[in-house]
Design a protein around this motif. Sequence first.
Motif, PDB file in Angstrom:
ATOM      1  N   GLU A  73      50.303  44.948   4.334  1.00 46.07           N
ATOM      2  CA  GLU A  73      49.036  44.221   4.196  1.00 46.07           C
ATOM      3  C   GLU A  73      48.569  43.676   5.538  1.00 46.07           C
ATOM      4  O   GLU A  73      47.363  43.663   5.827  1.00 46.07           O
ATOM      5  N   ALA A  74      49.498  43.227   6.371  1.00 45.07           N
ATOM      6  CA  ALA A  74      49.121  42.755   7.710  1.00 45.07           C
ATOM      7  C   ALA A  74      48.516  43.895   8.523  1.00 45.07           C
ATOM      8  O   ALA A  74      47.529  43.705   9.248  1.00 45.07           O
ATOM      9  N   GLY A  75      49.091  45.083   8.407  1.00 42.75           N
ATOM     10  CA  GLY A  75      48.542  46.237   9.110  1.00 42.75           C
ATOM     11  C   GLY A  75      47.191  46.640   8.582  1.00 42.75           C
ATOM     12  O   GLY A  75      46.309  47.062   9.345  1.00 42.75           O
ATOM     13  N   ARG A  76      46.983  46.492   7.298  1.00 42.77           N
ATOM     14  CA  ARG A  76      45.707  46.863   6.692  1.00 42.77           C
ATOM     15  C   ARG A  76      44.562  46.013   7.250  1.00 42.77           C
ATOM     16  O   ARG A  76      43.451  46.492   7.462  1.00 42.77           O
ATOM     17  N   ARG A  77      44.823  44.746   7.522  1.00 47.09           N
ATOM     18  CA  ARG A  77      43.804  43.848   8.053  1.00 47.09           C
ATOM     19  C   ARG A  77      43.911  43.668   9.561  1.00 47.09           C
ATOM     20  O   ARG A  77      43.146  42.917  10.160  1.00 47.09           O
ATOM     21  N   LEU A  78      44.877  44.321  10.208  1.00 46.49           N
ATOM     22  CA  LEU A  78      45.125  44.154  11.637  1.00 46.49           C
ATOM     23  C   LEU A  78      45.352  42.682  11.992  1.00 46.49           C
ATOM     24  O   LEU A  78      44.892  42.199  13.042  1.00 46.49           O
ATOM     25  N   ALA A  79      46.041  41.976  11.129  1.00 47.07           N
ATOM     26  CA  ALA A  79      46.306  40.556  11.364  1.00 47.07           C
ATOM     27  C   ALA A  79      47.139  40.385  12.635  1.00 47.07           C
ATOM     28  O   ALA A  79      48.199  41.004  12.767  1.00 47.07           O
ATOM     29  N   PRO A  80      46.676  39.572  13.587  1.00 49.77           N
ATOM     30  CA  PRO A  80      47.382  39.464  14.873  1.00 49.77           C
ATOM     31  C   PRO A  80      48.564  38.501  14.863  1.00 49.77           C
ATOM     32  O   PRO A  80      49.284  38.407  15.866  1.00 49.77           O
ATOM     33  N   SER A 231      56.002  49.765   8.523  1.00 49.52           N
ATOM     34  CA  SER A 231      55.209  49.285   7.396  1.00 49.52           C
ATOM     35  C   SER A 231      53.832  48.835   7.859  1.00 49.52           C
ATOM     36  O   SER A 231      52.815  49.132   7.201  1.00 49.52           O
ATOM     37  N   GLU A 232      53.777  48.117   8.969  1.00 50.35           N
ATOM     38  CA  GLU A 232      52.488  47.697   9.502  1.00 50.35           C
ATOM     39  C   GLU A 232      51.633  48.910   9.849  1.00 50.35           C
ATOM     40  O   GLU A 232      50.419  48.930   9.600  1.00 50.35           O
ATOM     41  N   ALA A 233      52.252  49.936  10.430  1.00 50.14           N
ATOM     42  CA  ALA A 233      51.520  51.141  10.798  1.00 50.14           C
ATOM     43  C   ALA A 233      50.952  51.834   9.567  1.00 50.14           C
ATOM     44  O   ALA A 233      49.817  52.335   9.598  1.00 50.14           O
ATOM     45  N   VAL A 234      51.707  51.878   8.481  1.00 49.07           N
ATOM     46  CA  VAL A 234      51.210  52.518   7.256  1.00 49.07           C
ATOM     47  C   VAL A 234      49.971  51.793   6.746  1.00 49.07           C
ATOM     48  O   VAL A 234      48.978  52.417   6.348  1.00 49.07           O
ATOM     49  N   GLY A 235      49.992  50.457   6.775  1.00 48.01           N
ATOM     50  CA  GLY A 235      48.810  49.706   6.366  1.00 48.01           C
ATOM     51  C   GLY A 235      47.614  50.001   7.240  1.00 48.01           C
ATOM     52  O   GLY A 235      46.484  50.152   6.746  1.00 48.01           O
ATOM     53  N   ALA A 236      47.851  50.095   8.555  1.00 51.21           N
ATOM     54  CA  ALA A 236      46.763  50.413   9.481  1.00 51.21           C
ATOM     55  C   ALA A 236      46.228  51.816   9.243  1.00 51.21           C
ATOM     56  O   ALA A 236      45.009  52.053   9.303  1.00 51.21           O
ATOM     57  N   MET A 237      47.113  52.761   8.961  1.00 50.88           N
ATOM     58  CA  MET A 237      46.670  54.135   8.682  1.00 50.88           C
ATOM     59  C   MET A 237      45.846  54.202   7.407  1.00 50.88           C
ATOM     60  O   MET A 237      44.842  54.922   7.343  1.00 50.88           O
ATOM     61  N   ALA A 337      44.280  51.687  18.501  1.00 55.37           N
ATOM     62  CA  ALA A 337      45.020  51.003  19.561  1.00 55.37           C
ATOM     63  C   ALA A 337      46.312  50.407  19.020  1.00 55.37           C
ATOM     64  O   ALA A 337      47.371  50.501  19.652  1.00 55.37           O
ATOM     65  N   ARG A 338      46.240  49.781  17.850  1.00 55.47           N
ATOM     66  CA  ARG A 338      47.445  49.181  17.276  1.00 55.47           C
ATOM     67  C   ARG A 338      48.462  50.249  16.902  1.00 55.47           C
ATOM     68  O   ARG A 338      49.671  50.075  17.114  1.00 55.47           O
ATOM     69  N   LEU A 339      48.011  51.354  16.348  1.00 61.71           N
ATOM     70  CA  LEU A 339      48.931  52.441  15.999  1.00 61.71           C
ATOM     71  C   LEU A 339      49.603  53.004  17.249  1.00 61.71           C
ATOM     72  O   LEU A 339      50.799  53.343  17.230  1.00 61.71           O
ATOM     73  N   THR A 340      48.860  53.092  18.340  1.00 64.86           N
ATOM     74  CA  THR A 340      49.441  53.567  19.594  1.00 64.86           C
ATOM     75  C   THR A 340      50.491  52.594  20.106  1.00 64.86           C
ATOM     76  O   THR A 340      51.565  53.000  20.583  1.00 64.86           O
ATOM     77  N   ALA A 341      50.200  51.288  20.014  1.00 61.04           N
ATOM     78  CA  ALA A 341      51.160  50.287  20.471  1.00 61.04           C
ATOM     79  C   ALA A 341      52.430  50.319  19.640  1.00 61.04           C
ATOM     80  O   ALA A 341      53.544  50.230  20.179  1.00 61.04           O
ATOM     81  N   ILE A 342      52.288  50.461  18.326  1.00 60.92           N
ATOM     82  CA  ILE A 342      53.469  50.524  17.458  1.00 60.92           C
ATOM     83  C   ILE A 342      54.305  51.754  17.792  1.00 60.92           C
ATOM     84  O   ILE A 342      55.542  51.695  17.804  1.00 60.92           O
ATOM     85  N   GLU A 343      53.636  52.870  18.070  1.00 61.61           N
ATOM     86  CA  GLU A 343      54.378  54.091  18.414  1.00 61.61           C
ATOM     87  C   GLU A 343      55.283  53.881  19.622  1.00 61.61           C
ATOM     88  O   GLU A 343      56.395  54.423  19.691  1.00 61.61           O
ATOM     89  N   HIS A 344      54.845  53.069  20.580  1.00 59.64           N
ATOM     90  CA  HIS A 344      55.605  52.883  21.813  1.00 59.64           C
ATOM     91  C   HIS A 344      56.480  51.631  21.805  1.00 59.64           C
ATOM     92  O   HIS A 344      57.084  51.303  22.831  1.00 59.64           O
ATOM     93  N   THR A 345      56.561  50.934  20.691  1.00 55.75           N
ATOM     94  CA  THR A 345      57.394  49.745  20.591  1.00 55.75           C
ATOM     95  C   THR A 345      58.753  50.121  20.012  1.00 55.75           C
ATOM     96  O   THR A 345      58.834  50.797  18.991  1.00 55.75           O
ATOM     97  N   LEU A 346      59.815  49.678  20.679  1.00 45.43           N
ATOM     98  CA  LEU A 346      61.189  49.969  20.257  1.00 45.43           C
ATOM     99  C   LEU A 346      61.451  51.472  20.206  1.00 45.43           C
ATOM    100  O   LEU A 346      62.057  51.987  19.271  1.00 45.43           O
ATOM    101  N   GLY A 347      60.998  52.154  21.220  1.00 43.75           N
ATOM    102  CA  GLY A 347      61.221  53.585  21.324  1.00 43.75           C
ATOM    103  C   GLY A 347      60.010  54.375  20.895  1.00 43.75           C
ATOM    104  O   GLY A 347      59.460  54.151  19.811  1.00 43.75           O
TER     105      GLY A 347
END
Length: 368
Positions: A73-80, A231-237, A337-347
């Motif tokens: 849900e946080a990813g769905r709303r891009l909650a910072p 999980s956040e990425a799935v909400g954003a997608m 942008a958020r999906l790109t950042a998640i892709e590069h976080t923790l590997g």
Amino acid sequence: MDFQLSDEQTLLRDTTRDVLSRTYDAESRNKVIDTELGWSREVWSQLADIGILGLGFDADEAGQIEIMVVLTEAGRRLAPEPVVHAALAPGSLIAELGTETQRQLLDDVAAGQRLLAFAHLEPGNRKPADNVTTHAVQQGDSWTLSGRKNPVLAGDCADTLVVSAALPAGGTGLFLVDGQAGARNAYRTFDGQRGAQIDLDQTPAEPLGDAVDASLAIRNAIIRMQSALCSEAVGAMEEALRLTTDYLKTRKQFGVTLNKFQALTQRAADMYVSLELARSMNLYAAMSIADGNFDPLIASRAKLQIGRSGRHIGQEAIQLHGGIGMTAEYPVGHYAARLTAIEHTLGSTHDHLQVLIDHIADYDLARL
């Protein structure tokens, strides 16, 4: 196997969705991330009130499935709000390893009154390393730490840092450090989040529990963080795809809406396939953790698929929106942008693919 959410999990999902939907739209989120803090303390208090900031601290009450539900849900709303980095991830380490006195800090964390940060990553490491260069020195009953941690997500505002450091006798220990004790260089990431470089120079520290090797606990915490980010990425997608399909239904070209063009609807269908692949791998990773199986290979499989799906959906969303997709006022670019950042976080995707390649000899048959 039951893939349905329980009544309590459904209520948690709906409550989180209601709070974040009432708070954030594209305009209000842009205003919040442009503030010095980069997120809303008022929303943080609301998340604390419904119990989100303490999820996972007591394994008998909530676990990774509940975290998956909330972060989607946080990813769905891009909650910072840095729910994972300032509360759940470092808090889980304190809950697992801390003394009774140290675990009392979690009451303030769950109440939204204390911010944490997990300072483990170091410059030059594309992914979490087994060995850290930050080192701990013991002098009598006192400990000090020296080294550099970067990036430390949510480190710009943390009251207490959970820091990993090499122990004199070998292994990697965990320490609690006052957030103001080290030199802190805060910065803003390209997706609107906040982080910091933390420089420690004989900085006073307190061992988290006993000063023993905590490598296994660190590995498990990183796996939990990776699952939460997935999980956040799935909400954003999900939201990026919804925005795209709605746009195709309303934007007209040559007198008809764009969804009348077969090539465009096929591209949207491919985005849906990528979303479902990501959703299934995200659920697989979360359920494995909930069953007590902290398998780095499962985490890498999930992170690899989420990275690939996120890149595909983010890029296609912008392409199918055309020029408006690149504007700061329109939300779809922020999702990319958020999906790109998640892709590069923790590997990154490449890093996790390499992990799987290194273990391919463990299997009799491998399919690409």
